[in-house]
Design a protein around this motif. Structure first.
Motif, PDB file in Angstrom:
ATOM      1  N   ASP A 112       0.845  -1.170  -0.164  1.00  0.00           N
ATOM      2  CA  ASP A 112       0.043  -0.037  -0.027  1.00  0.00           C
ATOM      3  C   ASP A 112       1.022   1.230  -0.185  1.00  0.00           C
ATOM      4  O   ASP A 112       0.531   2.351  -0.847  1.00  0.00           O
ATOM      5  CB  ASP A 112      -0.818  -0.017   1.073  1.00  0.00           C
ATOM      6  CG  ASP A 112      -1.779   1.036   1.134  1.00  0.00           C
ATOM      7  OD1 ASP A 112      -2.254   1.491   0.047  1.00  0.00           O
ATOM      8  OD2 ASP A 112      -2.544   1.370   2.320  1.00  0.00           O
ATOM      9  N   LEU A 113       2.133   1.325   0.936  1.00  0.00           N
ATOM     10  CA  LEU A 113       2.763   2.324   1.115  1.00  0.00           C
ATOM     11  C   LEU A 113       3.609   2.623  -0.396  1.00  0.00           C
ATOM     12  O   LEU A 113       3.388   3.980  -0.970  1.00  0.00           O
ATOM     13  CB  LEU A 113       3.667   2.124   2.131  1.00  0.00           C
ATOM     14  CG  LEU A 113       4.939   3.101   2.029  1.00  0.00           C
ATOM     15  CD1 LEU A 113       4.306   4.633   2.480  1.00  0.00           C
ATOM     16  CD2 LEU A 113       6.101   2.817   2.984  1.00  0.00           C
ATOM     17  N   VAL A 114       4.183   1.567  -0.956  1.00  0.00           N
ATOM     18  CA  VAL A 114       4.964   1.786  -2.203  1.00  0.00           C
ATOM     19  C   VAL A 114       4.059   2.214  -3.460  1.00  0.00           C
ATOM     20  O   VAL A 114       4.419   2.912  -4.357  1.00  0.00           O
ATOM     21  CB  VAL A 114       5.866   0.616  -2.555  1.00  0.00           C
ATOM     22  CG1 VAL A 114       7.050   0.498  -1.330  1.00  0.00           C
ATOM     23  CG2 VAL A 114       5.296  -0.581  -2.773  1.00  0.00           C
ATOM     24  N   ARG A 115       2.850   1.497  -3.565  1.00  0.00           N
ATOM     25  CA  ARG A 115       2.029   2.022  -4.774  1.00  0.00           C
ATOM     26  C   ARG A 115       1.588   3.644  -4.528  1.00  0.00           C
ATOM     27  O   ARG A 115       1.473   4.285  -5.551  1.00  0.00           O
ATOM     28  CB  ARG A 115       0.778   1.161  -4.563  1.00  0.00           C
ATOM     29  CG  ARG A 115       1.100  -0.460  -4.918  1.00  0.00           C
ATOM     30  CD  ARG A 115       1.467  -0.559  -6.371  1.00  0.00           C
ATOM     31  NE  ARG A 115       2.085  -1.842  -6.481  1.00  0.00           N
ATOM     32  CZ  ARG A 115       2.808  -2.348  -7.914  1.00  0.00           C
ATOM     33  NH1 ARG A 115       2.874  -1.422  -8.727  1.00  0.00           N
ATOM     34  NH2 ARG A 115       3.149  -3.686  -7.906  1.00  0.00           N
ATOM     35  N   THR A 116       1.034   3.823  -3.189  1.00  0.00           N
ATOM     36  CA  THR A 116       0.747   5.174  -3.196  1.00  0.00           C
ATOM     37  C   THR A 116       1.674   6.207  -3.324  1.00  0.00           C
ATOM     38  O   THR A 116       1.573   7.317  -4.214  1.00  0.00           O
ATOM     39  CB  THR A 116       0.277   5.418  -1.806  1.00  0.00           C
ATOM     40  OG1 THR A 116      -0.847   4.439  -1.192  1.00  0.00           O
ATOM     41  CG2 THR A 116      -0.356   6.745  -1.492  1.00  0.00           C
ATOM     42  N   ALA A 117       2.905   5.806  -2.976  1.00  0.00           N
ATOM     43  CA  ALA A 117       4.069   6.801  -3.185  1.00  0.00           C
ATOM     44  C   ALA A 117       4.417   6.869  -4.592  1.00  0.00           C
ATOM     45  O   ALA A 117       4.787   7.906  -5.164  1.00  0.00           O
ATOM     46  CB  ALA A 117       5.215   6.356  -2.231  1.00  0.00           C
TER      47      ALA A 117
ATOM     48  N   PRO B 205       6.979  -0.306  -8.162  1.00  0.00           N
ATOM     49  CA  PRO B 205       7.601  -0.943  -7.160  1.00  0.00           C
ATOM     50  C   PRO B 205       7.029  -2.481  -7.297  1.00  0.00           C
ATOM     51  O   PRO B 205       5.708  -2.805  -7.880  1.00  0.00           O
ATOM     52  CB  PRO B 205       7.096  -0.200  -6.007  1.00  0.00           C
ATOM     53  CG  PRO B 205       5.802   0.456  -6.432  1.00  0.00           C
ATOM     54  CD  PRO B 205       6.112   0.871  -7.913  1.00  0.00           C
ATOM     55  N   ARG B 206       7.522  -3.413  -6.715  1.00  0.00           N
ATOM     56  CA  ARG B 206       7.166  -4.663  -6.581  1.00  0.00           C
ATOM     57  C   ARG B 206       7.485  -5.146  -5.138  1.00  0.00           C
ATOM     58  O   ARG B 206       8.593  -5.228  -4.599  1.00  0.00           O
ATOM     59  CB  ARG B 206       8.198  -5.553  -7.553  1.00  0.00           C
ATOM     60  CG  ARG B 206       8.127  -6.957  -7.532  1.00  0.00           C
ATOM     61  CD  ARG B 206       8.966  -7.601  -8.614  1.00  0.00           C
ATOM     62  NE  ARG B 206       9.021  -8.871  -8.695  1.00  0.00           N
ATOM     63  CZ  ARG B 206      10.225  -9.512  -8.708  1.00  0.00           C
ATOM     64  NH1 ARG B 206      11.524  -8.874  -8.853  1.00  0.00           N
ATOM     65  NH2 ARG B 206      10.062 -10.924  -8.929  1.00  0.00           N
ATOM     66  N   VAL B 207       6.483  -5.801  -4.445  1.00  0.00           N
ATOM     67  CA  VAL B 207       6.560  -6.515  -3.246  1.00  0.00           C
ATOM     68  C   VAL B 207       6.275  -7.934  -3.107  1.00  0.00           C
ATOM     69  O   VAL B 207       5.218  -8.335  -4.012  1.00  0.00           O
ATOM     70  CB  VAL B 207       5.483  -5.838  -2.064  1.00  0.00           C
ATOM     71  CG1 VAL B 207       5.395  -6.636  -1.060  1.00  0.00           C
ATOM     72  CG2 VAL B 207       5.693  -4.438  -1.817  1.00  0.00           C
ATOM     73  N   VAL B 208       7.374  -8.637  -2.618  1.00  0.00           N
ATOM     74  CA  VAL B 208       7.425 -10.325  -3.002  1.00  0.00           C
ATOM     75  C   VAL B 208       7.283 -10.757  -1.699  1.00  0.00           C
ATOM     76  O   VAL B 208       8.183 -10.291  -0.653  1.00  0.00           O
ATOM     77  CB  VAL B 208       8.618 -10.631  -3.754  1.00  0.00           C
ATOM     78  CG1 VAL B 208       8.581 -11.870  -3.968  1.00  0.00           C
ATOM     79  CG2 VAL B 208       8.920  -9.882  -5.001  1.00  0.00           C
ATOM     80  N   LEU B 209       6.396 -11.671  -1.621  1.00  0.00           N
ATOM     81  CA  LEU B 209       6.199 -12.360  -0.324  1.00  0.00           C
ATOM     82  C   LEU B 209       6.849 -13.858  -0.624  1.00  0.00           C
ATOM     83  O   LEU B 209       6.293 -14.627  -1.414  1.00  0.00           O
ATOM     84  CB  LEU B 209       4.878 -12.345   0.427  1.00  0.00           C
ATOM     85  CG  LEU B 209       4.781 -12.984   1.643  1.00  0.00           C
ATOM     86  CD1 LEU B 209       3.641 -12.216   2.465  1.00  0.00           C
ATOM     87  CD2 LEU B 209       4.501 -14.473   1.930  1.00  0.00           C
TER      88      LEU B 209
ATOM     89  N   ALA C 226      -4.233  -7.914  -4.519  1.00  0.00           N
ATOM     90  CA  ALA C 226      -3.701  -6.299  -3.908  1.00  0.00           C
ATOM     91  C   ALA C 226      -2.369  -6.263  -4.488  1.00  0.00           C
ATOM     92  O   ALA C 226      -2.095  -4.768  -4.711  1.00  0.00           O
ATOM     93  CB  ALA C 226      -3.653  -6.538  -2.450  1.00  0.00           C
ATOM     94  N   GLY C 227      -1.832  -6.794  -5.122  1.00  0.00           N
ATOM     95  CA  GLY C 227      -0.442  -6.766  -5.964  1.00  0.00           C
ATOM     96  C   GLY C 227       0.614  -7.286  -5.478  1.00  0.00           C
ATOM     97  O   GLY C 227       1.946  -6.826  -6.103  1.00  0.00           O
TER      98      GLY C 227
END
Length: 496
Positions: free
Chosen positions: A228-233, A243-247, A273-274
C-alpha cells in the motif's frame, strides 16, 4: 538500589510489553485496593484532564493511604524496568509502515499507564537469583546499578533470530520495534527516490523490489501495508516507477494456522492487492543486492524484510536450570519458575504449557494481556503465604489484516473474511488500546484514511554532524557543522 523503606517489599517487573505492563498494572491496582502500595513521592504527578486519565478508575484515597496506617513490613512497592520509557502497541506496527496511523499514536508513556509504579529506564544485563537482585545499565551514561527484589517477574519478550539463513543478520530488516517499522518505511521511500533517477534498468528493478520473508500473520500484514505504501508513493513520481513487493513463504499458502480455506483466501487476496507470491520455497542466502531461494533462483533486491525466527532474550536464556534446551524459560502453570525462589516468568520469553493441548501457548498479545493479571494475583498470594492458581485460557480467535478493507480470521470458532474480518480486526485492537486518548487518536487516523491519501514523507532522523568522517546513521556527502572537531563524541554523555 532501593527507593523505598528497607522494610517494604519490592516486586520488580522486567519488560514493558503487554505481559510486563499488565502485570504491573494489576499489582498496583490490587495493592492500592488493600492499602498496601508503597509509592514514591514523584508518583503524585498527573497527566492531562481527569476524563482522559489512563487505566481504571480508582479511589484516590486508597492510594494516598497506601503509605500511611499500614505496617512497613506489609507495604509493597512495584518497579518496572524497560529499555524504553514507553509502551508500544505491537499489533499496529504494520500500520506505521503504510502511514495509516501516526507513529506516536501507537506508543504510550509508561509513567502515564503505570500509576504509582516506579519506572526505571535501562538495559537489563544480569539477574542474580541468589542475592535477589537485577543489574541494569543506563542508556546514556552506561552506569550500572543493582535493583533488589523480593519478587521478580521476567517478561523480557523475545528477540529476532536471523541465524537460520546466511546473510540475513547482515542485510535483512526486522519488524519488531517502533524503530524497525519507522526505518522500513523510510527505507522503502528512499529506494523509490533512488530508483526514480537510476539509469541502469537492472539496478532500478532491484531498488524497486521489496522481499518479505515469512507468511505468518506478521509477514502478511507487513507485505500488505508495504504494498500500500509503495503503490501510493509511486503515484507521486512523474516517471511512472513500478515497485514490486514479493512475499516468500515455505508453505503452499499463507497463514497456515488459520486452515486451508482461509489461508488460500488470504493468498488470493494478497495477489489481487498486488503482492507477488512465491510459495513452497525457502531462502538459502541473503546478499546485499539479492536473495537466493532453495531452487537456486535469485531475486535482485535492495530491501529484505525478515518476519520469521524468534530466539529467547539473552538474559532470560542465561538462567541456569530454568530453561529448556532452546533457552526458553519453562514456568509452571502458576508462572512460577521451578528451582528459582520468588521468580515468575510470562509472555514471549516463557514457554507456557497449554493444559488443553499439552503444547506451548501462542506468544500473542491476546494471551499476554491475560497472563499478566493472573501472574500478579499469584505473586501477591505467594507473598502472603496463600496458594497460587494455575493459568488456563482458551483463545477467542485470531484476526489478520490484508490491507484496506480486507481481512481474515476466526472468532469463537467462526471463520470470517473480507470486510467483516477487517472491521472486527480494527474494532478489537481499537478497544484494546491502553487509553481513551490513544483510541480517539487512532480512530481519527483510520477515519481520515477513508478520505485522504496516506502520508508518503520520508523523515530523516539523522542529527547534524559535529565531526568529520562517516558514522553509522550518516550518509556520505552530508555536510559537517562548521567548527567540528575530529575528536568530538557522537553521543553527548553526562558522566556521574
Amino acid at each position: 538500589m532501593r527507593l523505598v523503606s528497607d522494610m517494604t517489599q519490592r516486586i520488580v517487573v522486567l519488560g514493558g510489553g503487554f505481559a510486563g505492563v499488565t502485570t504491573a498494572q494489576e499489582l498496583a491496582r490490587e495493592l492500592r485496593k488493600q492499602k498496601r502500595l508503597a509509592r514514591s513521592p514523584r508518583d503524585d504527578r498527573r497527566f492531562g484532564p481527569a476524563w482522559l486519565r489512563f487505566g481504571r478508575r480508582e479511589d484516590r484515597s486508597d492510594g494516598a493511604a497506601a503509605n500511611h496506617g499500614v505496617e512497613a513490613s506489609r507495604r509493597v512497592a512495584v518497579t518496572l524496568i524497560n529499555r524504553e520509557n514507553y509502551f508500544v502497541f505491537q499489533p499496529l506496527l504494520a500500520d506505521i509502515i503504510s502511514g495509516a496511523i501516526e507513529t506516536t499514536h501507537v506508543v504510550v508513556p509508561l509513567r502515564r499507564m503505570l500509576r504509582d509504579v516506579e519506572v526505571e529506564v535501562g538495559y537489563v544485563e544480569e539477574i542474580d537469583t541468589d542475592r535477589r537482585r537485577v543489574q541494569v545499565q543506563r542508556r546514556q551514561s552506561s552506569e550500572r546499578f543493582w535493583v533488589d527484589y523480593d519478587a521478580l517477574v521476567i517478561a523480557l519478550g523475545s528477540i529476532t533470530d536471523f541465524r537460520g539463513v546466511p546473510g540475513m543478520a547482515e542485510y535483512a530488516i526486522g519488524v519488531r520495534t517502533l524503530g524497525d517499522a519507522f526505518y522500513l518505511r523510510n527505507r522503502a521511500l528512499s529506494m523509490l527516490e533512488d530508483a526514480a533517477t537510476e539509469p541502469d534498468p537492472e539496478r532500478r528493478r532491484a531498488l524497486l523490489t521489496f522481499v518479505v520473508v515469512g507468511g505468518g500473520s506478521t509477514g502478511v500484514e507487513v507485505a500488505a501495508e508495504l504494498e500500500d505504501l509503495v503503490r501510493t508513493a509511486a503515484r507521486t513520481f512523474p516517471s511512472g516507477i513500478e515497485p514490486r513487493v514479493v512475499l516468500v513463504h515455505s508453505r503452499p499458502y499463507v497463514l497456515p494456522e488459520f486452515g486451508k480455506r482461509l489461508g488460500v483466501y488470504a493468498t488470493r487476496r494478497l495477489r489481487e492487492a498486488g503482492v507477488e507470491m512465491i510459495l513452497g520455497r525457502r531462502l538459502t542466502r541473503v546478499d546485499v543486492d539479492r536473495v537466493t531461494l532453495d531452487d537456486r533462483t535469485t531475486i535482485p533486491t535492495a530491501t529484505v524484510v525478515g518476519t520469521v525466527g524468534n530466539a529467547p532474550h539473552p538474559v532470560a536464556a542465561r538462567l541456569a536450570g530454568a530453561t529448556d534446551e532452546r533457552g526458553w524459560i519453562r514456568p509452571d502453570p502458576t508462572f512460577a519458575v521451578p528451582g528459582l525462589e520468588r521468580v515468575w516468568a510470562l509472555g514471549d520469553c516463557a514457554s507456557i504449557v497449554d493444559p488443553r493441548t499439552g503444547g506451548p501457548m501462542p506468544a500473542t498479545a491476546q494471551h499476554a494481556i491475560r497472563e499478566g493479571p493472573h501472574a500478579a494475583r499469584n505473586i501477591l498470594a505467594a507473598l502472603d503465604g496463600q496458594p497460587q492458581t494455575p493459568f488456563d485460557y482458551a483463545q477467542v480467535g485470531m484476526l489478520v489484516s490484508l490491507g484496506r478493507f480486507r481481512g481474515v480470521g476466526e472468532v469463537f470458532g467462526v471463520r470470517v473474511s473480507g470486510f467483516l474480518a477487517w472491521f472486527l480486526w480494527r474494532s478489537y485492537y481499537l478497544l484494546r488500546l491502553p487509553s481513551l486518548e490513544r483510541r480517539l487518536r487512532v480512530a481519527l487516523d483510520w477515519t481520515l484514511e477513508l478520505f485522504l491519501a496516506h502520508d508518503v514523507v520520508e523523515i530523516n532522523l539523522r542529527r547534524t554532524r559535529t565531526r568529520p568522517g562517516e558514522d553509522p546513521g550518516e550518509l556520505p556527502g552530508e555536510p559537517v557543522a562548521a567548527g567540528s572537531r575530529p575528536d568530538a563524541r557522537d553521543e553527548i554523555v553526562i558522566s556521574s
